[in-house]
Scaffold this motif. Structure first.
Motif, PDB file in Angstrom:
ATOM      1  N   TYR A 300       0.812  -1.217   0.000  1.00 26.46           N
ATOM      2  CA  TYR A 300       0.000   0.000   0.000  1.00 26.46           C
ATOM      3  C   TYR A 300       0.848   1.271   0.000  1.00 26.46           C
ATOM      4  O   TYR A 300       0.500   2.265  -0.647  1.00 26.46           O
ATOM      5  CB  TYR A 300      -0.917  -0.013   1.233  1.00 26.46           C
ATOM      6  N   LYS A 304       5.199   5.965  -1.812  1.00 23.46           N
ATOM      7  CA  LYS A 304       4.555   7.123  -1.175  1.00 23.46           C
ATOM      8  C   LYS A 304       5.500   7.678  -0.116  1.00 23.46           C
ATOM      9  O   LYS A 304       6.540   7.077   0.182  1.00 23.46           O
ATOM     10  CB  LYS A 304       3.229   6.711  -0.522  1.00 23.46           C
ATOM     11  N   PHE A 379      -5.780   1.118   6.621  1.00 24.16           N
ATOM     12  CA  PHE A 379      -5.462   1.608   5.277  1.00 24.16           C
ATOM     13  C   PHE A 379      -6.138   2.960   5.009  1.00 24.16           C
ATOM     14  O   PHE A 379      -5.610   3.779   4.248  1.00 24.16           O
ATOM     15  CB  PHE A 379      -5.809   0.526   4.239  1.00 24.16           C
ATOM     16  N   GLY A 380      -7.239   3.202   5.673  1.00 23.88           N
ATOM     17  CA  GLY A 380      -7.869   4.528   5.590  1.00 23.88           C
ATOM     18  C   GLY A 380      -6.980   5.586   6.239  1.00 23.88           C
ATOM     19  O   GLY A 380      -6.829   6.699   5.725  1.00 23.88           O
ATOM     20  N   GLU A 383      -3.997   6.371   4.094  1.00 28.04           N
ATOM     21  CA  GLU A 383      -4.433   7.234   2.978  1.00 28.04           C
ATOM     22  C   GLU A 383      -4.371   8.711   3.390  1.00 28.04           C
ATOM     23  O   GLU A 383      -3.908   9.571   2.632  1.00 28.04           O
ATOM     24  CB  GLU A 383      -5.871   6.830   2.610  1.00 28.04           C
ATOM     25  N   VAL A 384      -4.792   8.973   4.640  1.00 34.58           N
ATOM     26  CA  VAL A 384      -4.823  10.353   5.131  1.00 34.58           C
ATOM     27  C   VAL A 384      -3.413  10.871   5.414  1.00 34.58           C
ATOM     28  O   VAL A 384      -3.116  12.037   5.202  1.00 34.58           O
ATOM     29  CB  VAL A 384      -5.661  10.415   6.442  1.00 34.58           C
ATOM     30  N   SER A 387       1.314  10.687   1.098  1.00 36.16           N
ATOM     31  CA  SER A 387       1.008  11.248  -0.229  1.00 36.16           C
ATOM     32  C   SER A 387       1.935  10.642  -1.262  1.00 36.16           C
ATOM     33  O   SER A 387       2.936  10.021  -0.925  1.00 36.16           O
ATOM     34  CB  SER A 387       1.165  12.760  -0.212  1.00 36.16           C
TER      35      SER A 387
END
Ligand code: F3S
Length: 387
Positions: A300, A304, A379-380, A383-384, A387
């Motif tokens: 994931y 990033k 995973f939420g 995400e926050v 980036s």
């Protein structure tokens, strides 16, 4: 309680002071719980190894066992810092040296320096094996998911068992105490995230009772989260999931109270314990991350970066980190730190933050007593924060 010849020799002091004390502890426990005899164990796991918890009095007690050696595979729970990075957690040199003394005493006793709440990633017991494990999340996993048998030991009773190779025969070691008394159906299939919230909710409602779940995702990490959360709020030693866990069939005919839980109900419960804020830090890995969880996270976060002003800390065991060294590099290249030997609850790391994102029910329960927390899907949150 009946003692065999070897146990008689232990308790007489003939085999050394450490074994005498250890056997006395097992005898007292057995008598308290009405056990008629002991049972041999294959493995032990000791909790309460942080200097913060046991202090100088605990060190003095441990020294009494110095003439002894463990007789079965024995593992240790996490301590207050990562052995490789103690100063990331504390500047207190006295604290570090006392903690290291505790680890050394256990090493001298022959205890494996695993420093994890997931001993089952070091050694996976078979169905029916008798254990003396102390970590709450590990005992519910051993009983429910692996089909092994253990009561929730204290640190000292687990040590007594590891030295004598025995525990008192009562509670979860016996067939009749392993049946469910609650039947739980849901309008959703509990997954990695919803299982942890459901676990908190059920533990809170049915303290100490064994649940039979009509459904849950057939995924070891989901079951790990469910049990850890249930045992945090409800001292639940075991659960069953239909068609999944090894002993569910033994509970099919048992007399059970029935309840139905809707997804919206557990979301309401989550909102009550979770603040409506946006913390700058995420701590995940309670219980310690498995290889599979580490791989999913790496997939994931690859390519990033952790956003400026945000921090992400993950916790796992030294074994899992070493076995996944290439994947760990992918994760750490993003700015995430992965620590071993400790966790967000037992280390002082959390003191630096006023609020924290958490992805597990168990850590939310304990840290939520002191701080504002947000319990959300791992995973939420990533995400926050990335980036
Ligand atoms: Fe393990 Fe710490 Fe959670 S010991 S189960 S990561 S509170």
């Amino acid at each position: 309680m009946y003692l065999d010849k070897e146990e008689e020799r232990m308790i007489s002091g003939e085999m050394g002071e450490g074994l005498k004390i250890a056997m006395e502890i097992i005898l007292k426990l057995g008598e308290f719980y009405g056990a008629e005899r002991t049972i041999k164990i294959t493995s032990s796991q000791i909790s309460g190894v942080s200097y913060r918890n046991i202090g100088d009095a605990g060190i003095d007690l441990l020294r009494k066992f110095r003439d002894s050696k463990v007789s079965v595979k024995t593992y240790l729970n996490p301590i207050a810092f990562d052995l490789n990075y103690p100063h990331d957690f504390t500047e207190d040199e006295n604290f570090i040296s006392k903690q290291m003394e505790i680890v050394r005493i256990f090493n001298d006793l022959g205890v494996y320096e695993s420093l994890t709440c997931t001993p089952y990633y070091y050694y996976t017991p078979s169905i029916g094996e008798h254990l003396a494990w102390a970590e709450s999340s590990a005992i519910v996993y051993a009983n429910s998911v692996l089909g092994a048998r253990t009561n929730r030991e204290s640190g000292i009773s687990a040590l007594a068992s590891s030295l004598t190779g025995r525990t008192a025969y009562y509670g979860m070691h016996m067939d009749e105490n392993r049946k469910a008394s609650i039947f739980i159906d849901t309008d959703f299939t509990p997954d990695y995230y919803t299982a942890t919230v459901l676990g908190l909710y059920i533990g809170n409602m049915f303290n100490g009772r064994i649940s039979y779940f009509r459904k849950a995702e057939n995924d070891l990490d989901t079951l790990k989260q469910l049990g850890a959360a249930m045992n945090a709020t409800g001292s639940t030693p075991m659960f069953h999931v239909e068609n999944i866990t090894p002993e569910y069939r033994n509970s099919i005919d048992s007399e059970k109270e029935k309840i139905f839980i809707e997804r919206s109900e557990i979301e309401e419960f989550r909102k009550k314990i979770s603040s409506d804020i946006d913390p700058d830090v995420l701590m995940a890995g309670c219980p310690h991350l498995s290889s599979n969880e580490i791989k999913k996270i790496a997939g994931y976060v690859k390519n990033k970066r952790v956003k400026n002003g945000k921090s992400i800390f993950l916790f796992t065991s030294r074994k899992i980190k070493n076995e996944n060294s290439e994947i760990v590099k992918i994760i750490e290249n993003t700015g995430i730190r992965i620590y071993t030997d400790t966790c967000m609850v037992v280390s002082p790391l959390k003191e630096r933050f006023s609020s924290i994102y958490l992805s597990s029910g168990k850590s939310s329960y304990y840290i939520g007593k002191e701080k504002r927390i947000v319990l959300a899907d791992l995973f939420g949150i990533l995400e926050v924060m990335m980036s």
